[in-house]
Design an enzyme around this catalytic site. Structure first.
Site, mmCIF file in Angstrom:
data_model
loop_
_atom_site.group_PDB
_atom_site.id
_atom_site.type_symbol
_atom_site.label_atom_id
_atom_site.label_comp_id
_atom_site.label_asym_id
_atom_site.label_seq_id
_atom_site.Cartn_x
_atom_site.Cartn_y
_atom_site.Cartn_z
ATOM 1 N N THR A 214 44.301 2.685 2.157
ATOM 2 C CA THR A 214 43.307 2.058 2.250
ATOM 3 C C THR A 214 43.181 1.140 3.400
ATOM 4 O O THR A 214 42.302 1.553 3.849
ATOM 5 C CB THR A 214 43.274 0.871 0.769
ATOM 6 O OG1 THR A 214 43.598 2.064 -0.216
ATOM 7 C CG2 THR A 214 42.105 0.495 0.632
ATOM 8 N N THR B 107 48.656 2.337 -0.950
ATOM 9 C CA THR B 107 49.522 1.736 -1.461
ATOM 10 C C THR B 107 49.913 2.785 -2.652
ATOM 11 O O THR B 107 50.954 2.365 -3.956
ATOM 12 C CB THR B 107 49.213 0.854 -2.258
ATOM 13 O OG1 THR B 107 47.221 0.849 -3.105
ATOM 14 C CG2 THR B 107 48.548 -0.434 -1.628
ATOM 15 N N ASP B 108 49.002 4.034 -3.311
ATOM 16 C CA ASP B 108 49.733 4.652 -4.403
ATOM 17 C C ASP B 108 51.271 5.317 -4.163
ATOM 18 O O ASP B 108 52.108 5.607 -5.768
ATOM 19 C CB ASP B 108 48.363 5.609 -4.601
ATOM 20 C CG ASP B 108 47.034 5.606 -5.009
ATOM 21 O OD1 ASP B 108 47.358 4.007 -5.398
ATOM 22 O OD2 ASP B 108 46.757 5.897 -5.193
ATOM 23 N N SER C 144 47.690 8.287 0.413
ATOM 24 C CA SER C 144 49.261 8.501 0.439
ATOM 25 C C SER C 144 49.500 9.250 -0.687
ATOM 26 O O SER C 144 50.357 10.000 -1.044
ATOM 27 C CB SER C 144 49.568 7.081 -0.042
ATOM 28 O OG SER C 144 49.491 6.368 -1.167
HETATM 29 N N1 ASP Z 1 44.603 5.843 -2.335
HETATM 30 C C1 ASP Z 1 44.713 4.810 -1.306
HETATM 31 C C2 ASP Z 1 45.970 5.970 -1.378
HETATM 32 O O1 ASP Z 1 47.972 5.577 -2.044
HETATM 33 C C3 ASP Z 1 45.508 3.779 -2.212
HETATM 34 C C4 ASP Z 1 46.086 2.470 -1.070
HETATM 35 O O2 ASP Z 1 46.317 2.860 -0.187
HETATM 36 O O3 ASP Z 1 45.665 0.816 -1.824
HETATM 37 O O4 ASP Z 1 46.184 5.972 0.126
#
Ligand code: ASP
Length: 346
Positions: free
Chosen positions: A12, A85-86, A54
């Protein structure tokens, strides 16, 4: 001035808005321009390993990130990895086993909102991460997020939207960053130089139990894997129903050289297989391992690392239970000081 390598992987933090939702668009050099304060802290070089959500991370990407750090380890004082974050907790755990005992900080961070938005956590998380990487008092692999510094093997995403998205599971946070100042609480042990490993056995899978789950699910996973984690209930066990089919499947798989690890769906305090009859036999008769206080993410990454070191049942047991990066506190006594299993150095 400290020299920091920033490794971009996407997520993100690097995303732009498209008609089909957020997707990684900026490389790390581009989104660093949104945080000019970083330049006042250190000299930064950037390297892009990938630019993906991710969700698309694989063990091969973890090896690429570890390789990027290894290749430039001597040239920098610390490393900041921007990441979605995932699956950040899995990457943090994997890097903790691939780069053991690093005396230099290796910080993972990301954000819940893209850096181009007016309201975003990305700038604070980036600046906090560079603060930790430059400071150097908290070495090794960490996740810096929402002001908390979390050991890489203890991080877990526990909120899908809030800015304080990560928690430290079964372990205290290592420190906090408040108004740009690091307050360390715990300093993880480091080696004089890191021990790098460069292989993982990605043939690891996870079966989550639900009431009434079919043994066929476990059978499929065992057939297609070298190691299977069973995410069971409470302190751990498998159902006795269907004529003991779970036990039979596990017995056959272990006899074929596969590793079975029981872990738990309960986030805090971990497993203790010996407590109930539904778990006791797994351990005493069938040679099943358990995760104890390890997070699921750490247990997955550690199993991949251990199986890449050896397929020998006793060696895998010792490797899996031996503390490497603060991931296990409740290891059985008999492996605590075992030194006859040599880790493959590369
Ligand atoms: N879907 C995103 C990822 O994990 C979520 C994030 O980065 O917060 O790449």
């Amino acid at each position: 001035m400290k020299r920091i390598l920033m490794i971009g992987t996407g997520g993100t933090i690097a995303s732009g808005d498209t008609e089909a939702g957020l997707a990684p668009a900026l490389d790390s050099a581009a989104f660093l321009r949104y945080v000019p304060a970083v330049e006042a802290l250190c000299r930064v070089e950037t390297r892009q390993v990938c630019n993906i959500d991710s969700t698309n991370m694989t063990p091969a990407h973890w090896l690429d990130i570890a390789r990027a750090i290894r290749e430039s380890y001597d040239d920098f004082d610390g490393f900041v990895i921007s990441h979605g974050t995932d699956t950040m907790a899995y990457t943090a755990a994997a890097l903790s086993f691939l780069i053991q005992g690093s005396p230099k900080p290796i910080v993972l961070t990301g954000s819940q909102k893209p850096i181009s938005m007016d309201v975003t956590d990305s700038k604070t998380n980036l600046l906090d991460s560079f603060t930790v990487a430059c400071d150097g008092r908290i070495p090794g692999v960490t996740v810096v997020f929402g002001g908390a510094v979390i050991l890489g093997t203890r991080a877990r995403k526990t909120y899908s939207k809030s800015f304080g998205a990560f928690s430290s599971i079964n372990y205290p946070v290592l420190g906090v960053v408040r108004d740009g100042v690091l307050v360390p609480y715990i300093t993880p042990a480091a080696r004089p130089a890191p021990l790098f490993c460069d292989s993982l056995d990605a043939r690891v899978s996870l079966v989550k139990l639900i009431p009434g789950v079919s043994p066929a699910m476990l059978s499929f996973a065992l057939d297609h894997s070298d190691g299977v984690l069973i995410e069971s209930f409470g302190v751990g066990g498998v159902p006795a129903g269907d004529g003991g089919q779970f036990y039979d499947l596990i017995r056959t798989a272990v006899a074929r050289g596969k590793t079975v690890v029981v872990t738990t769906q309960v986030q805090n305090e971990g497993s203790d297989l010996a407590v109930y009859n539904v778990g006791h036999r797994l351990k005493s008769d069938l040679g099943v391992l358990e995760s104890y206080d390890m997070t699921l993410e750490a247990a997955v990454a550690k199993l991949m690392w251990a199986l890449a070191q050896s397929k020998d049942r006793d060696a895998v047991r010792v490797l899996f239970y031996s503390p490497v990066a603060g991931e296990i506190l409740a290891a059985p006594e008999d492996v605590k000081n075992k030194t006859d299993i040599k880790i493959i150095k590369t």
